[in-house]
Design an enzyme around this catalytic site. Structure first.
Site, mmCIF file in Angstrom:
data_model
loop_
_atom_site.group_PDB
_atom_site.id
_atom_site.type_symbol
_atom_site.label_atom_id
_atom_site.label_comp_id
_atom_site.label_asym_id
_atom_site.label_seq_id
_atom_site.Cartn_x
_atom_site.Cartn_y
_atom_site.Cartn_z
ATOM 1 N N SER A 137 -21.148 33.350 80.336
ATOM 2 C CA SER A 137 -21.735 33.885 81.556
ATOM 3 C C SER A 137 -20.581 34.283 82.465
ATOM 4 O O SER A 137 -19.797 33.426 82.878
ATOM 5 C CB SER A 137 -22.609 32.800 82.199
ATOM 6 O OG SER A 137 -23.081 33.223 83.445
ATOM 7 N N LYS A 163 -23.098 37.540 79.024
ATOM 8 C CA LYS A 163 -24.033 37.631 80.148
ATOM 9 C C LYS A 163 -23.258 38.023 81.390
ATOM 10 O O LYS A 163 -22.227 37.426 81.708
ATOM 11 C CB LYS A 163 -24.715 36.275 80.324
ATOM 12 C CG LYS A 163 -25.465 36.076 81.614
ATOM 13 C CD LYS A 163 -26.398 34.873 81.494
ATOM 14 C CE LYS A 163 -26.292 33.960 82.689
ATOM 15 N NZ LYS A 163 -27.186 32.789 82.568
ATOM 16 N N LYS A 165 -23.414 38.569 85.479
ATOM 17 C CA LYS A 165 -24.175 38.295 86.695
ATOM 18 C C LYS A 165 -24.294 39.611 87.461
ATOM 19 O O LYS A 165 -23.308 40.354 87.585
ATOM 20 C CB LYS A 165 -23.452 37.249 87.546
ATOM 21 C CG LYS A 165 -23.436 35.864 86.925
ATOM 22 C CD LYS A 165 -24.831 35.236 86.938
ATOM 23 C CE LYS A 165 -24.780 33.780 86.508
ATOM 24 N NZ LYS A 165 -26.121 33.172 86.518
ATOM 25 N N ASP A 191 -27.996 38.641 84.396
ATOM 26 C CA ASP A 191 -28.707 37.570 85.101
ATOM 27 C C ASP A 191 -28.602 37.834 86.597
ATOM 28 O O ASP A 191 -27.501 37.908 87.146
ATOM 29 C CB ASP A 191 -28.075 36.209 84.750
ATOM 30 C CG ASP A 191 -28.804 35.019 85.382
ATOM 31 O OD1 ASP A 191 -29.810 35.230 86.095
ATOM 32 O OD2 ASP A 191 -28.357 33.877 85.151
ATOM 33 N N GLU A 216 -32.314 38.427 82.990
ATOM 34 C CA GLU A 216 -32.696 37.061 83.357
ATOM 35 C C GLU A 216 -33.022 36.981 84.847
ATOM 36 O O GLU A 216 -32.256 37.456 85.681
ATOM 37 C CB GLU A 216 -31.535 36.126 82.996
ATOM 38 C CG GLU A 216 -31.795 34.648 83.245
ATOM 39 C CD GLU A 216 -30.612 33.767 82.797
ATOM 40 O OE1 GLU A 216 -29.761 34.259 82.024
ATOM 41 O OE2 GLU A 216 -30.542 32.611 83.226
ATOM 42 N N ASP A 241 -35.486 31.757 84.042
ATOM 43 C CA ASP A 241 -34.626 30.572 84.169
ATOM 44 C C ASP A 241 -35.184 29.727 85.315
ATOM 45 O O ASP A 241 -35.969 28.791 85.085
ATOM 46 C CB ASP A 241 -33.180 31.053 84.412
ATOM 47 C CG ASP A 241 -32.196 29.959 84.775
ATOM 48 O OD1 ASP A 241 -32.588 28.780 84.871
ATOM 49 O OD2 ASP A 241 -30.993 30.257 84.984
ATOM 50 N N LYS A 265 -32.918 24.809 80.332
ATOM 51 C CA LYS A 265 -31.859 23.902 80.770
ATOM 52 C C LYS A 265 -32.534 22.542 80.901
ATOM 53 O O LYS A 265 -33.418 22.382 81.755
ATOM 54 C CB LYS A 265 -31.302 24.334 82.135
ATOM 55 C CG LYS A 265 -30.603 25.689 82.130
ATOM 56 C CD LYS A 265 -30.186 26.118 83.530
ATOM 57 C CE LYS A 265 -29.481 27.474 83.486
ATOM 58 N NZ LYS A 265 -29.239 28.024 84.831
ATOM 59 N N GLY A 293 -26.756 27.043 81.046
ATOM 60 C CA GLY A 293 -25.741 26.100 81.516
ATOM 61 C C GLY A 293 -25.681 26.104 83.027
ATOM 62 O O GLY A 293 -26.199 27.011 83.682
HETATM 63 O O1 OSB Z 1 -28.334 31.173 86.402
HETATM 64 O O2 OSB Z 1 -27.679 30.463 84.534
HETATM 65 C C1 OSB Z 1 -27.539 30.521 85.760
HETATM 66 C C2 OSB Z 1 -24.329 28.720 86.803
HETATM 67 C C3 OSB Z 1 -24.734 28.122 87.967
HETATM 68 C C4 OSB Z 1 -26.011 28.330 88.416
HETATM 69 C C5 OSB Z 1 -26.891 29.148 87.690
HETATM 70 C C6 OSB Z 1 -26.496 29.734 86.509
HETATM 71 C C7 OSB Z 1 -25.181 29.548 86.079
HETATM 72 C C8 OSB Z 1 -24.627 30.178 84.896
HETATM 73 C C9 OSB Z 1 -23.462 29.467 84.249
HETATM 74 O O3 OSB Z 1 -24.994 31.255 84.467
HETATM 75 C C10 OSB Z 1 -23.617 29.271 82.802
HETATM 76 C C11 OSB Z 1 -22.553 28.321 82.282
HETATM 77 O O4 OSB Z 1 -22.664 27.099 82.514
HETATM 78 O O5 OSB Z 1 -21.630 28.797 81.650
HETATM 79 MG MG MG Z 2 -29.733 32.033 85.108
#
Ligand code: OSB
Ligand code: MG
Length: 380
Positions: A137, A163, A165, A191, A216, A241, A265, A293
């Protein structure tokens, strides 16, 4: 199994690089850890996924600390549990929400049972896959070119799913630059962490041309109906999510058509029993799942690795190796990736890694011990 003690800790762990999502940037993680001890001398560590601020969910490190100390630990302490499956109903009875806090103890109890039975945590939850596929991510970057460079580097490192953001102002042009850089076949997704509304549907439809695996959580967590409307307008599958906080919400997503994929999660849904129930529901309904995660330390990562070893997890997870996040993790060995996968420690008992307690002591900023004799009586 009689649960005898819970020790809460808060540690601060600096991230190797800032991680920016639509609602803000993180430079270090404040992490709530729990050490849960059974009366027979067994003890395990677990991790709460709540963040410092209520921007991902309403829970934070501080609300989780309160919920654990005042409600959940008192209910768990002194309880004699036959099966870890019995814990979620016990802890969630007459408690609305606080699933991240609850999951901290629920998952620890699964690990305690695995230890007692002399099996790996993954096996104790019914998983048997020896390796899990790893995705990354990547946070919002300062320019589309910088993001394209990061994505290409991640593919070269072996990650099996990238992924990105996104947020308004950091979306279509950014994705276009990445797609141009990595070519048409690279497994890409985005995401949004709730950054859009249904008014953005036409704009989001521009993402259809990039062949993304999924988008996402484009809309608010509560917007299941609006997600269904948006899904009808997009070719790209939506993945939820933040919206999926329970088995019921997963069933609602399927019934309404609010999405076609779920990011599970365990820390978000109240632990393994709920995560497994969502997994099973999705398998029955042909909904692919993957393990998300929350920038966990190596402790929380162990639980995610175990979950991702279940058969329905057919898409690479946001379960990256320790070095992607930390200069030095709090477990040994650290989690490592080889050819885009992480080995599930099926041959060891419990969580499969050793917790570096000296390092945790150095990083600890607060600590509170709760034992069955000092705990409040359960309030039912
Ligand atoms: O939306 O998946 C998410 C990290 C913090 C809060 C929300 C998210 C995330 C990540 C990190 O996308 C994923 C990772 O732990 O590598
Ligand atoms: Mg997410």
């Amino acid at each position: 199994m009689y649960i005898h003690g819970v020790e809460l800790r808060e540690i601060r762990l600096p991230l190797r690089e800032p991680f920016r999502i639509s609602s803000g940037a993180m430079h270090e993680r404040r992490i709530l850890l729990a050490e849960v001890a059974a009366a027979d001398g067994l003890a395990v560590w677990s991790e709460c996924v709540a963040g410092e601020l209520p921007n991902y969910s309403s829970e934070t490190v501080d609300t989780a600390w309160l919920a654990l100390r005042d409600w959940f630990a008192p209910r768990l302490l002194g309880t004699d549990l036959d099966r870890p499956e019995h814990l979620f109903p016990l802890l969630s009875r007459h408690v609305h929400g606080h699933r991240m806090a609850l999951a901290t103890l629920e998952m620890a109890v699964w690990a305690l049972h695995a230890l007692r039975d002399g099996v790996a945590l993954a096996r104790r939850i019914g998983a048997s896959r020896s390796h899990i596929d790893v995705g990354i991510s990547i946070g919002i970057q300062s320019s589309a070119a910088a993001l394209a460079e990061r994505a290409a580097a991640a593919l070269a490192d072996g990650y099996r799913r990238i992924k990105l953001k996104i947020a308004p102002g950091y979306d279509v042009d950014y994705v276009a630059a990445v797609r141009a850089e990595v070519g048409p076949d690279a497994p890409l997704m985005v995401d949004a962490n709730n950054a859009y509304t249904l008014d953005d549907a036409e704009h989001l439809a521009l993402l259809d041309e990039f062949g993304l695996m999924m988008i996402e959580q484009p809309l608010e967590a509560d917007d299941l109906v609006r997600h269904a409307t948006l899904q009808q307008r997009l070719r790209t599958p939506l993945c939820l999510d933040e919206s999926i906080t329970s088995v019921q919400r997963a069933a609602d997503m399927i019934a309404l058509g609010s999405g076609r994929i779920i990011n599970i999660k365990p820390g978000r849904v109240g632990g393994f029993a709920q995560a497994i129930a969502i997994h099973d529901l999705c398998v029955r309904n042909g909904i692919p799942v993957w393990c998300g995660g929350m920038l966990e330390s190596g402790i929380g990562r162990a639980y995610n690795v175990a979950l991702a070893a279940l058969p329905g997890f057919t898409i690479p997870g946001d379960v990256s190796p320790s070095a992607r996040y930390w200069a030095r993790d709090v477990v040994s060995p650290p989690w490592t990736m080889t050819d885009g996968s992480i080995a599930v420690p099926l041959g060891s008992t419990g969580i499969g890694v050793t917790v570096d307690v000296d390092r945790i002591d150095d990083l600890t900023v607060r600590k509170e011990s709760l034992t069955s004799c000092r705990a409040h009586p359960p309030r039912q």
